[in-house]
Design an enzyme around this catalytic site. Sequence first.
Site, mmCIF file in Angstrom:
data_model
loop_
_atom_site.group_PDB
_atom_site.id
_atom_site.type_symbol
_atom_site.label_atom_id
_atom_site.label_comp_id
_atom_site.label_asym_id
_atom_site.label_seq_id
_atom_site.Cartn_x
_atom_site.Cartn_y
_atom_site.Cartn_z
ATOM 1 N N LYS A 22 0.838 -1.209 0.000
ATOM 2 C CA LYS A 22 0.000 0.000 0.000
ATOM 3 C C LYS A 22 0.868 1.253 0.000
ATOM 4 O O LYS A 22 0.682 2.159 -0.808
ATOM 5 C CB LYS A 22 -0.906 -0.009 1.244
ATOM 6 C CG LYS A 22 -1.589 1.316 1.525
ATOM 7 C CD LYS A 22 -2.459 1.259 2.755
ATOM 8 C CE LYS A 22 -1.765 1.574 4.051
ATOM 9 N NZ LYS A 22 -1.501 3.006 4.303
ATOM 10 N N ASN A 23 1.814 1.301 0.941
ATOM 11 C CA ASN A 23 2.591 2.537 1.105
ATOM 12 C C ASN A 23 3.510 2.811 -0.080
ATOM 13 O O ASN A 23 3.842 3.961 -0.348
ATOM 14 C CB ASN A 23 3.384 2.507 2.417
ATOM 15 C CG ASN A 23 2.475 2.695 3.622
ATOM 16 O OD1 ASN A 23 1.299 3.018 3.463
ATOM 17 N ND2 ASN A 23 3.012 2.493 4.811
ATOM 18 N N CYS A 118 -4.918 13.409 12.762
ATOM 19 C CA CYS A 118 -4.875 11.986 12.483
ATOM 20 C C CYS A 118 -4.859 11.284 13.820
ATOM 21 O O CYS A 118 -4.262 11.769 14.773
ATOM 22 C CB CYS A 118 -3.620 11.670 11.685
ATOM 23 S SG CYS A 118 -3.199 9.947 11.675
ATOM 24 N N ARG A 123 1.364 14.659 13.172
ATOM 25 C CA ARG A 123 1.889 14.458 11.817
ATOM 26 C C ARG A 123 1.972 15.747 10.987
ATOM 27 O O ARG A 123 1.263 15.914 9.985
ATOM 28 C CB ARG A 123 1.067 13.394 11.083
ATOM 29 C CG ARG A 123 1.058 12.086 11.850
ATOM 30 C CD ARG A 123 0.260 11.037 11.146
ATOM 31 N NE ARG A 123 1.060 10.178 10.290
ATOM 32 C CZ ARG A 123 0.568 9.146 9.619
ATOM 33 N NH1 ARG A 123 -0.691 8.858 9.675
ATOM 34 N NH2 ARG A 123 1.348 8.404 8.881
ATOM 35 N N ASP A 309 4.446 0.307 12.109
ATOM 36 C CA ASP A 309 3.216 -0.254 11.547
ATOM 37 C C ASP A 309 3.000 -1.720 11.940
ATOM 38 O O ASP A 309 1.974 -2.302 11.582
ATOM 39 C CB ASP A 309 3.213 -0.113 10.016
ATOM 40 C CG ASP A 309 2.968 1.322 9.577
ATOM 41 O OD1 ASP A 309 2.640 2.168 10.428
ATOM 42 O OD2 ASP A 309 3.112 1.602 8.363
ATOM 43 N N ARG A 401 -8.877 0.020 4.335
ATOM 44 C CA ARG A 401 -7.860 0.957 3.839
ATOM 45 C C ARG A 401 -6.552 0.227 3.534
ATOM 46 O O ARG A 401 -5.802 0.661 2.653
ATOM 47 C CB ARG A 401 -7.563 2.032 4.900
ATOM 48 C CG ARG A 401 -8.656 3.055 5.075
ATOM 49 C CD ARG A 401 -8.153 4.170 5.961
ATOM 50 N NE ARG A 401 -6.814 4.565 5.546
ATOM 51 C CZ ARG A 401 -5.884 5.066 6.345
ATOM 52 N NH1 ARG A 401 -6.144 5.265 7.618
ATOM 53 N NH2 ARG A 401 -4.704 5.386 5.878
HETATM 54 C C1 UD1 Z 1 4.707 6.637 6.452
HETATM 55 C C2 UD1 Z 1 3.733 5.499 6.271
HETATM 56 C C3 UD1 Z 1 3.149 5.087 7.605
HETATM 57 C C4 UD1 Z 1 4.261 4.764 8.597
HETATM 58 C C5 UD1 Z 1 5.249 5.926 8.683
HETATM 59 C C6 UD1 Z 1 6.461 5.606 9.555
HETATM 60 C C7 UD1 Z 1 2.866 5.904 4.049
HETATM 61 C C8 UD1 Z 1 1.696 6.274 3.206
HETATM 62 N N1 UD1 Z 1 2.679 5.931 5.370
HETATM 63 O O1 UD1 Z 1 3.951 7.732 6.952
HETATM 64 O O2 UD1 Z 1 2.322 3.915 7.410
HETATM 65 O O3 UD1 Z 1 3.710 4.535 9.874
HETATM 66 O O4 UD1 Z 1 5.740 6.246 7.361
HETATM 67 O O5 UD1 Z 1 7.108 4.474 9.105
HETATM 68 O O6 UD1 Z 1 3.917 5.573 3.548
HETATM 69 N N2 UD1 Z 1 6.996 14.271 10.864
HETATM 70 C C9 UD1 Z 1 7.193 15.590 11.160
HETATM 71 N N3 UD1 Z 1 7.216 16.498 10.141
HETATM 72 C C10 UD1 Z 1 7.050 16.135 8.830
HETATM 73 C C11 UD1 Z 1 6.856 14.776 8.532
HETATM 74 C C12 UD1 Z 1 6.825 13.855 9.571
HETATM 75 O O7 UD1 Z 1 7.344 15.954 12.329
HETATM 76 O O8 UD1 Z 1 7.099 17.007 7.959
HETATM 77 C C13 UD1 Z 1 6.927 13.265 11.956
HETATM 78 C C14 UD1 Z 1 5.554 12.633 12.058
HETATM 79 O O9 UD1 Z 1 4.671 13.410 12.827
HETATM 80 C C15 UD1 Z 1 5.853 11.307 12.706
HETATM 81 C C16 UD1 Z 1 7.240 10.969 12.146
HETATM 82 O O10 UD1 Z 1 7.781 12.189 11.666
HETATM 83 O O11 UD1 Z 1 5.939 11.433 14.099
HETATM 84 C C17 UD1 Z 1 7.213 9.928 11.038
HETATM 85 O O12 UD1 Z 1 6.534 10.419 9.931
HETATM 86 P P1 UD1 Z 1 6.856 9.998 8.437
HETATM 87 O O13 UD1 Z 1 8.060 9.126 8.371
HETATM 88 O O14 UD1 Z 1 6.820 11.226 7.605
HETATM 89 O O15 UD1 Z 1 5.585 9.104 8.131
HETATM 90 P P2 UD1 Z 1 4.579 9.212 6.925
HETATM 91 O O16 UD1 Z 1 5.304 9.413 5.654
HETATM 92 O O17 UD1 Z 1 3.474 10.135 7.277
#
Ligand code: UD1
Length: 423
Positions: A22-23, A118, A123, A309, A401
């Site tokens: 999915k991701n 969320c 996030r 996850d 989902r």
């Molecule tokens: C992706 C995955 C999700 C998984 C996560 C961590 C997808 C669609 N989703 O989510 O299933 O749980 O990686 O492996 O691929 N953060 C910030 N600022 C930002 C971006 C992130 O502070 O601009 C923080 C987030 O709040 C969170 C952490 O970084 O605490 C991890 O986020 P991130 O690695 O970006 O996860 P996603 O890409 O949202």
Amino acid sequence: MDSILVRGNGPLNGQIPIAGAKNACLALMPATLLSDEPLTLTNAPRLSDIRTMTQLLQSLGAEVTSMQDGQVQAMSCHGSINTRAEYDIVRKMRASNLVLGPLLAREGHAEVSLPGGCAIGARPMDIHTDGLAKMGAEIDLRDGYLHAKAVGGKLKGAVIDFPFASVGATENILMAATLARGTTVINNAAREPEIVDLATCLRAMGAQIEGDGTSTITIQGVDRLHGATHRVVTDRIELGTYMLAPAICGGEVELLGGRIDLVGAFCEKLDAAGISVEETEKGLKVQRKNGRIRAVDVTTEPFPGFPTDLQAQMMALLCTAEGTSVLEEKIFENRFMHAPELTRMGASIEVHGGTATVKGVDKLKGAPVMATDLRASVSLILAGLAAEGETRIARVYHLDRGYEHVVRKLSGVGANIERVQGE
Ligand code: UD1
């Protein structure tokens, strides 16, 4: 709303096919915005999140055709497109923010709604926007939308140091940089297999990328990308989830398409808990060794560490382990919502901030439960398979989902599980 009914049962035996990730697919689909030519994805998972991304891309002007029961997504995005990603679609799924980088690279501007709250944490998107700003984008937040504009109409290469190895930010910058002027270096990039999959697809489209899978990715911008066909990598989270089914219930299950390199840190913990994992020609075979599961401590980390996850599902296993396990959640601040539900099934769990202490009990007991996110829902199914009596899991739309045919896959190996409509 549908619910899932699970009755505790004996050992599971047989094979479960694992879908495409999915991701990975959610990051690969927006890559179609980077080219005028068709991009076709095979081995796509059949999930509502993929349909949401389809809707979003169509709203931007892309053609998306789903074939072979959804396993092939044929996309094409030629001519002029709309650069506004509306709140109504974006709010459904955080991964919608992955259109920001490609839109900005293609059109020089984009207006993308912020995804909003969320269940598993705040996030924010600061790592994405700071990176794009370094590449010459001016970004401000107005009316709940990020308004981004490349100064001079085109992004330029830059050296970007991430404060945290964010998966989504790595994907957004990676895509944006393929069409930027000059070279972009991402330091402290995420190393997840989904990043490598995206880079592999972008290379097939003509992008120049090196270092994906390591902490430093270098992208040399090119003038245009062309079409490609790409097979989506195996879903390591679906894989890990179903590996836990025989671990919890006993028996022996082969996960078709499974690869140890996708779940290395997870397998180490399974081994410590007393679960054997063996590579076969077709995938991975998982068997519960004799005796009770042993307690293990788990800390979630970016890849190659233990994935956040899989934390909820691992907790379901550890609820009936011998001894006390400590689970530390380091990626999201609010990701133990399954703990109170597992407690209702008889588990002994104490949560303090980002740490959950699980004291193994002999047996869980079935109960009506409810989950507030995708991975939590599936952890309750796993727990229900091991519990005495009946467990009813409400809010199945979370499962839809991220898990295709969950009832079919688990009943195929002998689980007592059914979907009940409209309750
Ligand atoms: C992706 C995955 C999700 C998984 C996560 C961590 C997808 C669609 N989703 O989510 O299933 O749980 O990686 O492996 O691929 N953060 C910030 N600022 C930002 C971006 C992130 O502070 O601009 C923080 C987030 O709040 C969170 C952490 O970084 O605490 C991890 O986020 P991130 O690695 O970006 O996860 P996603 O890409 O949202």
